[in-house]
Write a protein that holds these residues in place. Structure first.
Motif, PDB file in Angstrom:
ATOM      1  N   UNK A 117      -4.643  -2.008  -9.171  1.00 35.52           N
ATOM      2  CA  UNK A 117      -4.462  -0.564  -9.300  1.00 35.52           C
ATOM      3  C   UNK A 117      -3.061  -0.167  -8.834  1.00 35.52           C
ATOM      4  N   UNK A 118      -2.522   0.870  -9.444  1.00 29.74           N
ATOM      5  CA  UNK A 118      -1.250   1.409  -8.969  1.00 29.74           C
ATOM      6  C   UNK A 118      -1.548   2.375  -7.819  1.00 29.74           C
ATOM      7  N   UNK A 119      -0.514   2.925  -7.210  1.00 29.78           N
ATOM      8  CA  UNK A 119      -0.682   3.869  -6.101  1.00 29.78           C
ATOM      9  C   UNK A 119      -0.881   5.296  -6.602  1.00 29.78           C
ATOM     10  N   UNK A 120      -0.744   5.495  -7.914  1.00 29.34           N
ATOM     11  CA  UNK A 120      -0.790   6.849  -8.476  1.00 29.34           C
ATOM     12  C   UNK A 120      -2.221   7.391  -8.511  1.00 29.34           C
ATOM     13  N   UNK A 121      -2.382   8.599  -8.003  1.00 29.69           N
ATOM     14  CA  UNK A 121      -3.669   9.302  -8.035  1.00 29.69           C
ATOM     15  C   UNK A 121      -3.707  10.152  -9.312  1.00 29.69           C
ATOM     16  N   UNK A 122      -4.564   9.787 -10.235  1.00 32.46           N
ATOM     17  CA  UNK A 122      -4.664  10.518 -11.493  1.00 32.46           C
ATOM     18  C   UNK A 122      -5.728  11.610 -11.477  1.00 32.46           C
ATOM     19  N   UNK A 181      -1.388  13.490   0.624  1.00 30.15           N
ATOM     20  CA  UNK A 181      -2.628  12.703   0.490  1.00 30.15           C
ATOM     21  C   UNK A 181      -2.925  12.468  -0.987  1.00 30.15           C
ATOM     22  N   UNK A 182      -1.896  12.072  -1.709  1.00 30.86           N
ATOM     23  CA  UNK A 182      -1.987  11.991  -3.164  1.00 30.86           C
ATOM     24  C   UNK A 182      -1.706  10.580  -3.681  1.00 30.86           C
ATOM     25  N   UNK A 183      -2.094   9.582  -2.887  1.00 30.59           N
ATOM     26  CA  UNK A 183      -1.924   8.196  -3.333  1.00 30.59           C
ATOM     27  C   UNK A 183      -3.239   7.430  -3.183  1.00 30.59           C
ATOM     28  N   UNK A 184      -3.290   6.311  -3.889  1.00 34.33           N
ATOM     29  CA  UNK A 184      -4.457   5.422  -3.810  1.00 34.33           C
ATOM     30  C   UNK A 184      -3.980   4.074  -3.279  1.00 34.33           C
ATOM     31  N   UNK A 185      -4.649   3.572  -2.240  1.00 32.63           N
ATOM     32  CA  UNK A 185      -4.401   2.204  -1.770  1.00 32.63           C
ATOM     33  C   UNK A 185      -5.674   1.687  -1.112  1.00 32.63           C
ATOM     34  N   UNK A 226       0.802  -1.222   0.000  1.00 28.81           N
ATOM     35  CA  UNK A 226       0.000   0.000   0.000  1.00 28.81           C
ATOM     36  C   UNK A 226       0.831   1.265   0.000  1.00 28.81           C
ATOM     37  N   UNK A 227       2.118   1.146   0.353  1.00 31.45           N
ATOM     38  CA  UNK A 227       2.981   2.330   0.418  1.00 31.45           C
ATOM     39  C   UNK A 227       4.350   2.139  -0.219  1.00 31.45           C
ATOM     40  N   UNK A 228       4.782   0.916  -0.431  1.00 27.07           N
ATOM     41  CA  UNK A 228       6.165   0.630  -0.832  1.00 27.07           C
ATOM     42  C   UNK A 228       6.651   1.489  -1.993  1.00 27.07           C
ATOM     43  N   UNK A 229       5.854   1.602  -3.056  1.00 25.66           N
ATOM     44  CA  UNK A 229       6.299   2.317  -4.256  1.00 25.66           C
ATOM     45  C   UNK A 229       5.804   3.758  -4.334  1.00 25.66           C
TER      46      UNK A 229
END
Length: 394
Positions: A213-218, A162-166, A150-153
């Motif tokens: 899903x990737x961790x990137x918030x688009x 607060x710009x990630x998705x997990x 959820x955070x590694x990458x």
């Protein structure tokens, strides 16, 4: 004597789960359901299972210098008459410009500041960046090799913004959001299995990425997750070689609190940086004044980084919420930003606002007694009121 021993062996000690920490309705602990929340918020420093109380040796002196215009502002009149209201205090440098309390709320009453605790992490991170110990472009796993998917990458900058998705969720209208299930770690409720004693680090390492899903918030909007702040807290400990408790004590001693900071912790003493703090109203103001001075403390103490605070306001992260037409609150480096205002909201009706140019600080305590402890229109009025207050020169 043998008969007495036999009888005592047969008799079991009767015990019950602690009622204040037991989930009773809507997957909330007793202190957090609407009818008991107002009392729960002002007693949370005594209700939570694990906590630390830190006091300062030096106290920042404050003097009352009332400004009559503040109390006449329409939103100030509206918000201080609302049944949720507890206290509003406004200050600049060492002057108290406005101070008002609800009839049932005393000056020396501690109340939870909830997520406003996150602002301390801005100070700690800024200081470590200045010392070259944290690179915001590094991935979390660079500093925390045991962290989960959820955070590694994720880049540290994105975690701070607060710009990630997990898979961790924080929707207060949904009773089984991760943020509520996170509560046993910080002692805000009992775990189902009382033998479950996860540390903050152990819990954070279990958070996974969302499936496929990737961790990137688009999107252009923040995905608010309290666990993000706690992950940064772990990094702060690892890279500095100092405990979070020691960092927090440095902030307390720089702010010059008269009462002190009550802060929840995990079972093993790690402060809960994402939302565990409790303060009296005047110390709530003193916290904001520390930011207004950009980390300059009493007794020539220093914490944080003035340049990092300036960058926090200039290089904002994603949008957090809409305040009015073309006016937004952005999430940036563990704070919320709008123009020259830097601050943070707290679950249930709290907000701390600081204008880095005027030096004004406004701190607001209230307790929303809605089912979810949130109400969007109320929050918008509260934040706009405080921004207007701190943006004005008195």
């Amino acid at each position: 004597t043998k008969k007495i021993i036999k009888i005592l062996k047969k008799k079991k000690l009767v015990s019950v789960r602690n009622p204040e920490l037991t989930t009773v309705k809507d997957n909330k602990a007793l202190w957090n359901i609407p009818k008991t929340r107002r009392l729960g918020y002002r007693n949370l420093h005594k209700i939570n299972r694990y906590s630390i109380f830190l006091r300062s040796d030096l106290v920042l002196k404050l003097k009352s210098k009332p400004n009559k215009t503040i109390g006449k502002l329409p939103l100030v009149k509206k918000m201080t008459k609302n049944k949720s209201f507890c206290s509003l205090i406004v200050g600049n440098h060492q002057d108290i410009l406005f101070e008002k309390y609800a009839k049932d709320f005393k000056k020396n009453q501690p109340q939870t500041i909830m997520s406003i605790t996150k602002m301390f992490v801005n100070l700690f991170t800024g200081e470590l960046i200045t010392k070259g110990l944290i690179d915001l472009n590094k991935k979390v796993s660079y500093y925390l090799p045991k962290i989960g998917s959820g955070y590694a990458n994720a880049k540290i900058q994105d975690v701070l913004n607060m710009n990630i998705i997990n898979s961790y969720t924080e929707d207060y209208t949904k009773s089984y959001s991760s943020s509520f299930l996170h509560e046993p770690v910080g002692g805000w409720r009992l775990p189902k299995n009382l033998k479950n004693h996860l540390s903050q680090e152990e819990y954070l390492n279990t958070i996974k990425k969302s499936k496929n899903k990737s961790l990137i918030n688009n999107s252009e909007y923040a995905f608010y997750k309290s666990a993000n702040t706690d992950v940064v807290g772990l990094i702060i400990e690892k890279v500095s070689g100092r405990t979070l408790r020691d960092w927090v004590l440095s902030a307390v001693e720089a702010a010059g609190f008269e009462d002190g900071l009550y802060i929840a912790s995990d079972r093993y003493g790690m402060p809960w940086m994402s939302g565990g703090g409790c303060l009296i109203t005047r110390d709530f103001l003193r916290m904001g004044l520390l930011f207004a001075r950009k980390g300059k403390g009493v007794g020539n103490r220093k914490i944080g980084s003035a340049s990092f605070l300036d960058q926090t306001v200039k290089n904002v992260g994603p949008k957090y919420m809409n305040l009015s037409e073309n006016k937004y609150l952005y999430y940036s480096n563990s704070t919320m930003v709008s123009g020259n205002m830097i601050g943070h909201s707290g679950y249930g009706g709290q907000f701390l606002a600081v204008n880095l140019k005027t030096g004004n600080v406004a701190a607001f305590f209230s307790v929303l007694e809605t089912k979810s402890a949130t109400k969007e229109s109320y929050k918008v009025d509260m934040i706009n009121m405080l921004i207007d207050i701190v943006n004005t020169k008195y």
